[in-house]
Design a protein around this motif. Structure first.
Motif, PDB file in Angstrom:
ATOM      1  N   LEU A   1      42.544  29.689 -68.854  1.00 42.98           N
ATOM      2  CA  LEU A   1      43.326  29.814 -70.083  1.00 42.98           C
ATOM      3  C   LEU A   1      43.695  31.283 -70.337  1.00 42.98           C
ATOM      4  O   LEU A   1      44.858  31.617 -70.570  1.00 42.98           O
ATOM      5  CB  LEU A   1      42.500  29.246 -71.245  1.00 42.98           C
ATOM      6  CG  LEU A   1      43.070  29.216 -72.646  1.00 42.98           C
ATOM      7  CD1 LEU A   1      42.371  28.139 -73.462  1.00 42.98           C
ATOM      8  CD2 LEU A   1      42.932  30.548 -73.370  1.00 42.98           C
TER       9      LEU A   1
ATOM     10  N   VAL B   1      41.248  26.391 -78.224  1.00 43.07           N
ATOM     11  CA  VAL B   1      41.567  25.346 -77.261  1.00 43.07           C
ATOM     12  C   VAL B   1      40.784  24.094 -77.652  1.00 43.07           C
ATOM     13  O   VAL B   1      39.731  24.193 -78.282  1.00 43.07           O
ATOM     14  CB  VAL B   1      41.197  25.811 -75.822  1.00 43.07           C
ATOM     15  CG1 VAL B   1      39.708  26.036 -75.677  1.00 43.07           C
ATOM     16  CG2 VAL B   1      41.697  24.846 -74.758  1.00 43.07           C
TER      17      VAL B   1
ATOM     18  N   TYR C   1      41.117  22.827 -66.811  1.00 45.12           N
ATOM     19  CA  TYR C   1      41.926  23.364 -67.911  1.00 45.12           C
ATOM     20  C   TYR C   1      43.315  22.778 -67.764  1.00 45.12           C
ATOM     21  O   TYR C   1      43.873  22.773 -66.662  1.00 45.12           O
ATOM     22  CB  TYR C   1      41.992  24.892 -67.827  1.00 45.12           C
ATOM     23  CG  TYR C   1      43.161  25.478 -68.595  1.00 45.12           C
ATOM     24  CD1 TYR C   1      43.138  25.549 -69.989  1.00 45.12           C
ATOM     25  CD2 TYR C   1      44.290  25.937 -67.926  1.00 45.12           C
ATOM     26  CE1 TYR C   1      44.217  26.066 -70.692  1.00 45.12           C
ATOM     27  CE2 TYR C   1      45.375  26.453 -68.615  1.00 45.12           C
ATOM     28  CZ  TYR C   1      45.333  26.513 -69.993  1.00 45.12           C
ATOM     29  OH  TYR C   1      46.404  27.018 -70.693  1.00 45.12           O
ATOM     30  N   ARG C   2      43.866  22.268 -68.854  1.00 45.69           N
ATOM     31  CA  ARG C   2      45.207  21.688 -68.805  1.00 45.69           C
ATOM     32  C   ARG C   2      46.088  22.252 -69.913  1.00 45.69           C
ATOM     33  O   ARG C   2      45.653  22.388 -71.058  1.00 45.69           O
ATOM     34  CB  ARG C   2      45.147  20.167 -68.961  1.00 45.69           C
ATOM     35  CG  ARG C   2      44.541  19.474 -67.759  1.00 45.69           C
ATOM     36  CD  ARG C   2      44.655  17.982 -67.875  1.00 45.69           C
ATOM     37  NE  ARG C   2      44.022  17.343 -66.733  1.00 45.69           N
ATOM     38  CZ  ARG C   2      43.985  16.041 -66.543  1.00 45.69           C
ATOM     39  NH1 ARG C   2      44.539  15.233 -67.411  1.00 45.69           N
ATOM     40  NH2 ARG C   2      43.390  15.537 -65.483  1.00 45.69           N
ATOM     41  N   LEU C   3      47.317  22.557 -69.530  1.00 40.64           N
ATOM     42  CA  LEU C   3      48.352  22.943 -70.487  1.00 40.64           C
ATOM     43  C   LEU C   3      49.381  21.820 -70.474  1.00 40.64           C
ATOM     44  O   LEU C   3      50.025  21.563 -69.471  1.00 40.64           O
ATOM     45  CB  LEU C   3      48.993  24.268 -70.081  1.00 40.64           C
ATOM     46  CG  LEU C   3      50.200  24.722 -70.921  1.00 40.64           C
ATOM     47  CD1 LEU C   3      49.810  24.926 -72.387  1.00 40.64           C
ATOM     48  CD2 LEU C   3      50.793  26.000 -70.344  1.00 40.64           C
TER      49      LEU C   3
ATOM     50  N   LYS D   1      47.365  33.389 -70.078  1.00 40.08           N
ATOM     51  CA  LYS D   1      47.911  34.048 -71.270  1.00 40.08           C
ATOM     52  C   LYS D   1      48.289  35.498 -70.973  1.00 40.08           C
ATOM     53  O   LYS D   1      49.320  35.989 -71.421  1.00 40.08           O
ATOM     54  CB  LYS D   1      46.896  34.004 -72.418  1.00 40.08           C
ATOM     55  CG  LYS D   1      46.820  32.661 -73.122  1.00 40.08           C
ATOM     56  CD  LYS D   1      46.102  32.783 -74.439  1.00 40.08           C
ATOM     57  CE  LYS D   1      45.842  31.432 -75.074  1.00 40.08           C
ATOM     58  NZ  LYS D   1      47.033  30.603 -75.208  1.00 40.08           N
TER      59      LYS D   1
ATOM     60  N   GLU E   1      46.583  22.834 -75.297  1.00 47.92           N
ATOM     61  CA  GLU E   1      45.683  23.237 -74.214  1.00 47.92           C
ATOM     62  C   GLU E   1      44.345  22.519 -74.366  1.00 47.92           C
ATOM     63  O   GLU E   1      43.841  22.378 -75.480  1.00 47.92           O
ATOM     64  CB  GLU E   1      45.464  24.753 -74.230  1.00 47.92           C
ATOM     65  CG  GLU E   1      46.735  25.521 -73.897  1.00 47.92           C
ATOM     66  CD  GLU E   1      46.540  27.024 -74.050  1.00 47.92           C
ATOM     67  OE1 GLU E   1      46.639  27.746 -73.050  1.00 47.92           O
ATOM     68  OE2 GLU E   1      46.290  27.461 -75.194  1.00 47.92           O
TER      69      GLU E   1
ATOM     70  N   LYS F   1      52.152  32.128 -66.139  1.00 46.23           N
ATOM     71  CA  LYS F   1      51.828  30.841 -65.508  1.00 46.23           C
ATOM     72  C   LYS F   1      52.055  30.828 -63.995  1.00 46.23           C
ATOM     73  O   LYS F   1      51.724  29.856 -63.332  1.00 46.23           O
ATOM     74  CB  LYS F   1      52.672  29.718 -66.140  1.00 46.23           C
ATOM     75  CG  LYS F   1      52.508  29.583 -67.651  1.00 46.23           C
ATOM     76  CD  LYS F   1      51.132  29.094 -68.029  1.00 46.23           C
ATOM     77  CE  LYS F   1      50.989  28.842 -69.506  1.00 46.23           C
ATOM     78  NZ  LYS F   1      50.955  30.033 -70.342  1.00 46.23           N
TER      79      LYS F   1
END
Length: 197
Positions: free
Chosen positions: A72, A25, A40-42, A76, A48, A80
């Motif tokens: 994260l 990441v 945390y950003r997707l 996974k 990521e 989501k």
């Protein structure tokens, strides 16, 4: 990535390095944010990113880092559609944090509070007042907090709004914004500027 190692206890470097290799990441060290310690950003393109505030002491930085890595990892493994701080995230956070809960990384007094916190971790270390106070002892800077001023005192927050401190309601402090007369509930650890009469 290397920049984060300057912000965490030396004894935690090896474990964090293992996590980063397993769950790649990008990282960003942010300036102080009042609404959060990290995130945390997707992104839509699949990238990521984890960002952590630069002003956190090493122990709070490490906790926040693992908190965000847990988002994260839980997404996974579980997808989501899980709740951001739901059962899956809590399980992941506890598992990822467990190897760090020893006295080679954390001082004994802080470790006792952390062990209690991780029985059922909250969405933020600030939501656990006992943990937040224990962590605050290791801050480099000493900001005045709401719980430290007398009831009835006027104070200003980061956005310039002025409030009067009211009574404590369970774990929050009820305060009145002087301009609008609206009432708000504050975390006792909110950083404030006391307005002296």
């Amino acid at each position: 990535m290397k920049a984060i190692f300057k912000h965490i206890p030396t004894q935690s470097h090896y474990l964090i390095d293992q996590y980063i290799k397993k769950y790649p990441v990008s990282f960003k060290i942010s300036s102080k944010r009042y609404s959060k310690h990290g995130d945390y950003r997707l992104y839509p393109n699949g990238r990521e990113q984890i960002s952590i505030n630069s002003n956190l002491n090493p122990y709070k930085f490490l906790l926040t880092l693992i908190h965000e890595i847990s988002h994260l990892v839980s997404y996974k493994y579980y997808g989501k559609n899980i709740k951001p701080h739901g059962i899956e995230w809590k399980k992941t956070y506890k598992n990822l944090m467990h190897p760090f809960l020893n006295d080679s990384i954390f001082p004994i007094t802080l470790l006792k509070v952390l062990n209690k916190h991780f029985i059922n971790p909250k969405s933020s270390s600030d939501s656990d007042i006992e943990l937040a106070l224990a962590l605050k002892k290791y801050d480099n800077y000493k900001e005045l907090c709401l719980y430290e001023i007398p009831e009835g005192s006027n104070f200003k927050i980061y956005n310039g709004k002025v409030f009067k401190k009211g009574p404590t309601r369970k774990k929050r402090i009820e305060c009145e914004e002087l301009k609008s007369k609206k009432r708000y509930l504050f975390n006792p650890l909110a950083e404030i500027d006391l307005i002296k009469n």
